[in-house]
Design an enzyme around this catalytic site. Structure first.
Site, PDB file in Angstrom:
ATOM      1  N   LYS A   1     -33.080  94.042   1.107  1.00 29.95           N
ATOM      2  CA  LYS A   1     -34.063  94.754   2.007  1.00 29.95           C
ATOM      3  C   LYS A   1     -35.403  93.768   2.255  1.00 29.95           C
ATOM      4  CE  LYS A   1     -33.752  98.690  -0.039  1.00 29.95           C
ATOM      5  NZ  LYS A   1     -33.836  99.953  -0.463  1.00 29.95           N
TER       6      LYS A   1
ATOM      7  N   GLU B   1     -33.442 103.938  -1.987  1.00 28.88           N
ATOM      8  CA  GLU B   1     -35.113 103.793  -1.969  1.00 28.88           C
ATOM      9  C   GLU B   1     -35.569 103.860  -0.662  1.00 28.88           C
ATOM     10  OE1 GLU B   1     -38.266 100.968  -4.427  1.00 28.88           O
ATOM     11  OE2 GLU B   1     -36.086 100.681  -4.742  1.00 28.88           O
TER      12      GLU B   1
ATOM     13  N   ARG C   1     -21.698  94.680  -6.815  1.00 30.16           N
ATOM     14  CA  ARG C   1     -22.218  94.894  -5.314  1.00 30.16           C
ATOM     15  C   ARG C   1     -21.405  94.156  -4.395  1.00 30.16           C
ATOM     16  NH1 ARG C   1     -28.132  96.084  -6.089  1.00 30.16           N
ATOM     17  NH2 ARG C   1     -28.772  95.328  -3.781  1.00 30.16           N
TER      18      ARG C   1
HETATM   19  P1  ATP Z   1     -32.272  95.932  -2.094  1.00 31.02           P
HETATM   20  O1  ATP Z   1     -32.013  94.954  -3.258  1.00 31.02           O
HETATM   21  O2  ATP Z   1     -31.650  95.506  -0.888  1.00 31.02           O
HETATM   22  O3  ATP Z   1     -33.993  96.286  -2.068  1.00 31.02           O
HETATM   23  P2  ATP Z   1     -31.861  98.301  -3.699  1.00 31.02           P
HETATM   24  O4  ATP Z   1     -30.585  98.180  -4.570  1.00 31.02           O
HETATM   25  O5  ATP Z   1     -32.780  98.236  -4.226  1.00 31.02           O
HETATM   26  O6  ATP Z   1     -31.327  97.182  -2.440  1.00 31.02           O
HETATM   27  P3  ATP Z   1     -31.504 100.800  -3.095  1.00 31.02           P
HETATM   28  O7  ATP Z   1     -32.132 101.568  -1.701  1.00 31.02           O
HETATM   29  O8  ATP Z   1     -32.108 101.205  -4.295  1.00 31.02           O
HETATM   30  O9  ATP Z   1     -31.671  99.472  -2.698  1.00 31.02           O
HETATM   31  O10 ATP Z   1     -30.062 101.368  -2.981  1.00 31.02           O
HETATM   32  C1  ATP Z   1     -29.284 102.551  -3.212  1.00 31.02           C
HETATM   33  C2  ATP Z   1     -28.123 102.442  -3.869  1.00 31.02           C
HETATM   34  O11 ATP Z   1     -27.414 101.413  -3.114  1.00 31.02           O
HETATM   35  C3  ATP Z   1     -28.307 101.855  -5.106  1.00 31.02           C
HETATM   36  O12 ATP Z   1     -27.203 102.686  -6.095  1.00 31.02           O
HETATM   37  C4  ATP Z   1     -27.726 100.414  -5.251  1.00 31.02           C
HETATM   38  O13 ATP Z   1     -27.147  99.979  -6.443  1.00 31.02           O
HETATM   39  C5  ATP Z   1     -26.805 100.404  -3.943  1.00 31.02           C
HETATM   40  N1  ATP Z   1     -26.712  99.087  -3.153  1.00 31.02           N
HETATM   41  C6  ATP Z   1     -27.593  98.530  -2.714  1.00 31.02           C
HETATM   42  N2  ATP Z   1     -27.094  97.222  -2.376  1.00 31.02           N
HETATM   43  C7  ATP Z   1     -25.867  97.282  -2.484  1.00 31.02           C
HETATM   44  C8  ATP Z   1     -24.750  96.305  -2.213  1.00 31.02           C
HETATM   45  N3  ATP Z   1     -25.075  94.935  -1.640  1.00 31.02           N
HETATM   46  N4  ATP Z   1     -23.473  96.599  -2.630  1.00 31.02           N
HETATM   47  C9  ATP Z   1     -23.372  97.677  -3.342  1.00 31.02           C
HETATM   48  N5  ATP Z   1     -24.291  98.695  -3.729  1.00 31.02           N
HETATM   49  C10 ATP Z   1     -25.575  98.274  -3.222  1.00 31.02           C
HETATM   50 MG    MG Z   2     -32.791 100.161  -5.917  1.00 26.67          MG
END
Ligand code: ATP
Ligand code: MG
Length: 559
Positions: free
Chosen positions: A272, A37, A262
């Site tokens: 984020k 995202e 994760r």
């Molecule tokens: P945040 O909670 O920090 O906003 P998010 O999951 O919303 O993170 P995205 O940009 O949607 O952030 O993440 C892109 C991809 O990275 C998604 O497939 C998500 O599952 C994966 N991802 C995000 N954080 C982690 C993590 N700590 N470990 C493994 N995969 C992750």
């Molecule tokens: Mg996300």
């Protein structure tokens, strides 16, 4: 530390099954996607996900798409899109010409929503968000949905008018008609579209209804021909909905969702929202502050792509959530830099050393190895004279037990690559502070051990030539958070910040070879650690180095 071993990759085991003869994707190319995202910079957690996505495609000779998940109209920013691309390329992955935006499918999403309504599988609901919550039911009580049986024609008409902008935000939603009594609340007629009169960063004001992620995501995957949609564990409960969507709209492909744990790392936050709070409130200098767990921060700190890929690969793809010690990330960096970094000499907290029996005005060159692990990296010449800088703590006026460095009439010590010296005394100022250390050298002891096999009792210490060195600023970092788990829910993470996470040293002395240092480059400052020129602030007129990682290893594999 059982997690930190090569684990059998269960995702690959599933894929092996799927592409084997008779499997659901027999004969097809494995196709994954990474869907960030664009509302922040990538962090080490994303890195795990993208290494799984791109790495899996690589392993199977398949493809991996890069897709900006910009379905949600808030917060997206072009600055982040470019940064995300740069970070992925830096890690060594490439999506070729398969770069997409989730929002490019809005028209398709709309068509599939209409298809669901036509099939009697979706309806327009007018519960307010509060009522929606109230009517959700609980494990023993099904949800209530008074608009479930709205005639198809009426829902079609209302949905079109929702799109046309006739209604204010939240007045109506579109809900999938699945199962109000499901034990999985995601299946209790989930909302798949809502009204938001908001500007979209790419679509402008074209839309005032936006699809929910759970509806849009499977459609995006299916339209791109993704075979394996790999995502983190919080989507496990959403998988039945994912499958329901691809089974009930007429998409050309049926991708399979597989979830993995994760990545969590101690002494840091990986959300984020929290990272943004650190930046916006000035706790760090930016997203690329070298203390940040973002890829741009790690890069500026001196992390290499190899060290990060190695780290993620060794952490593996466990199915249960795990928190990895930050020290293990450092271990992976140290391991890489130990092989590749050039050794140089730098003195961070300098005190003058005068070799009293070395002729004034004379200078010579001594030879030092660039990397003792790699003789093929060669040697370089370092200038030596009567006036040197050494670390202040390599001298004590009064020795403590077991101290093997310089003190008056103490043991002979080797100046790295140069001569054996013996301390004869020191000069102090009126407050008793040492301003100069005095020593004599043995002219016969140049280079390696002296020919007479004399046993040297003192330590080997590093130094730089005061007549030919550069001044530098050195930034030393520690964990951004004192608390091992600042990310724990309910914890005020800002109150866990380590007030000593940054120490700036000025007036450091580095050998002349570093005069032109610029990023990306890594050096081992002998006896001190690995350092890199700061990519933003280091110039030939004002050298600035970041400590990437110390030499000392606090991580013990297998412990
Ligand atoms: P945040 O909670 O920090 O906003 P998010 O999951 O919303 O993170 P995205 O940009 O949607 O952030 O993440 C892109 C991809 O990275 C998604 O497939 C998500 O599952 C994966 N991802 C995000 N954080 C982690 C993590 N700590 N470990 C493994 N995969 C992750
Ligand atoms: Mg996300």
């Amino acid at each position: 530390m059982a997690e930190i071993t090569e684990s059998k990759n269960f995702i690959h085991a599933f894929i092996d099954e799927d592409i084997a003869e008779g499997g659901r994707y027999a004969g097809q190319t494995v196709h994954t996607r990474f869907p960030p995202e664009p509302n922040g910079y990538l962090h080490i957690g994303h890195c795990k996900a993208l290494i799984i996505d791109f790495g899996t495609a690589e392993k199977y000779g398949g493809l991996c798409n890069l897709r900006m998940d910009d379905t949600n109209p808030t917060k997206e920013d072009v600055e982040f899109v470019e940064a995300i691309k740069e970070d992925i390329h830096w890690l060594g992955f490439d999506w070729g010409d398969r770069f997409y935006y989730g929002s490019d499918y809005f028209e398709k999403d709309y068509e599939y929503a209409v298809e669901l309504i036509q099939k009697g599988l979706a309806y327009v609901c007018e519960l307010t968000p509060e009522q929606f919550k109230e009517y959700r039911g609980d494990l023993n009580t099904p949800a209530i949905s008074p608009y479930r049986d709205r005639p198809i024609a009426e829902s079609l008409d209302l949905f079109r008018r929702m799109r046309d902008g006739e209604f204010e935000d939240n007045r109506y939603t579109l809900r999938a008609k699945i199962d109000l009594a499901s034990g999985n609340f995601n299946m209790r007629d989930p909302v798949i579209y809502r009204i938001r009169h908001m500007h979209h960063h790419r679509q402008g004001d074209k839309w005032c209804i936006y699809p929910m992620y759970d509806f849009a995501h499977p459609i995006q995957d299916a339209l791109e021909g993704i075979t394996h949609s790999l995502c983190s564990l919080e989507f496990e409960n959403h998988r039945p909905l994912y499958n329901w969507v691809v089974e009930n709209v007429s998409v050309p492909h049926h991708p399979r969702q597989i979830e993995f744990a994760r990545l969590g790392i101690d002494h840091t936050v990986l959300s984020k929202r929290k990272l943004r709070a650190l930046v916006e409130n000035g706790y760090v200098s930016g997203w690329d502050d070298p203390r940040m767990p973002t890829l741009c921060g790690l890069r500026r700190r001196g992390y290499t792509p190899a060290s990060i890929r190695n780290f993620c690969e060794r952490v593996g793809v466990a199915k249960s959530p795990n928190t990895i010690p930050y020290a293990f990330l450092e271990f992976c960096l140290r391991e890489d830099l130990n092989e590749t970094a050039q050794r140089v000499m730098a003195v961070l907290k300098p005190v003058k050393l005068t070799i009293t029996n070395y002729p004034e005005g004379k200078s010579e060159l001594v030879t030092v190895e660039n990397n003792p692990n790699h003789p093929e990296d060669g040697t370089r010449e370092v200038s030596f004279s009567r006036n040197l800088w050494i670390e202040a703590d390599d001298f004590l006026a009064e020795p403590i037990p077991k101290y093997k460095r310089l003190y008056p009439n103490g043991p002979e010590c080797r100046l790295k690559g140069a001569y054996l010296i013996q301390c004869t005394g020191c000069v102090t100022d009126e407050n008793g502070n040492v301003t100069e250390v005095l020593a004599t050298y043995d002219p016969e002891s140049r280079g390696g051990d002296p020919a007479d096999g004399r046993k040297v009792k003192g330590a080997t210490i590093h130094w730089v030539d005061a007549e030919n060195c550069c001044d530098a600023e050195v930034r030393q970092y520690e964990n951004l958070f004192d608390d091992p788990d600042p990310d724990a829910s309910g914890k005020d993470f800002l109150s866990c910040l380590n007030p000593h996470s940054l120490e700036v040293l000025t007036g450091c002395k580095v050998e002349a070879a570093l005069r032109e240092a610029k990023a990306p480059a890594s050096y081992q400052f002998m006896r001190l650690g690995y350092f890199c020129p700061d990519s933003k602030d280091c110039t030939p007129d004002h050298l600035v180095f970041n400590r990437s990682v110390s030499l000392k290893d606090s991580f013990k594999p297998g412990k």
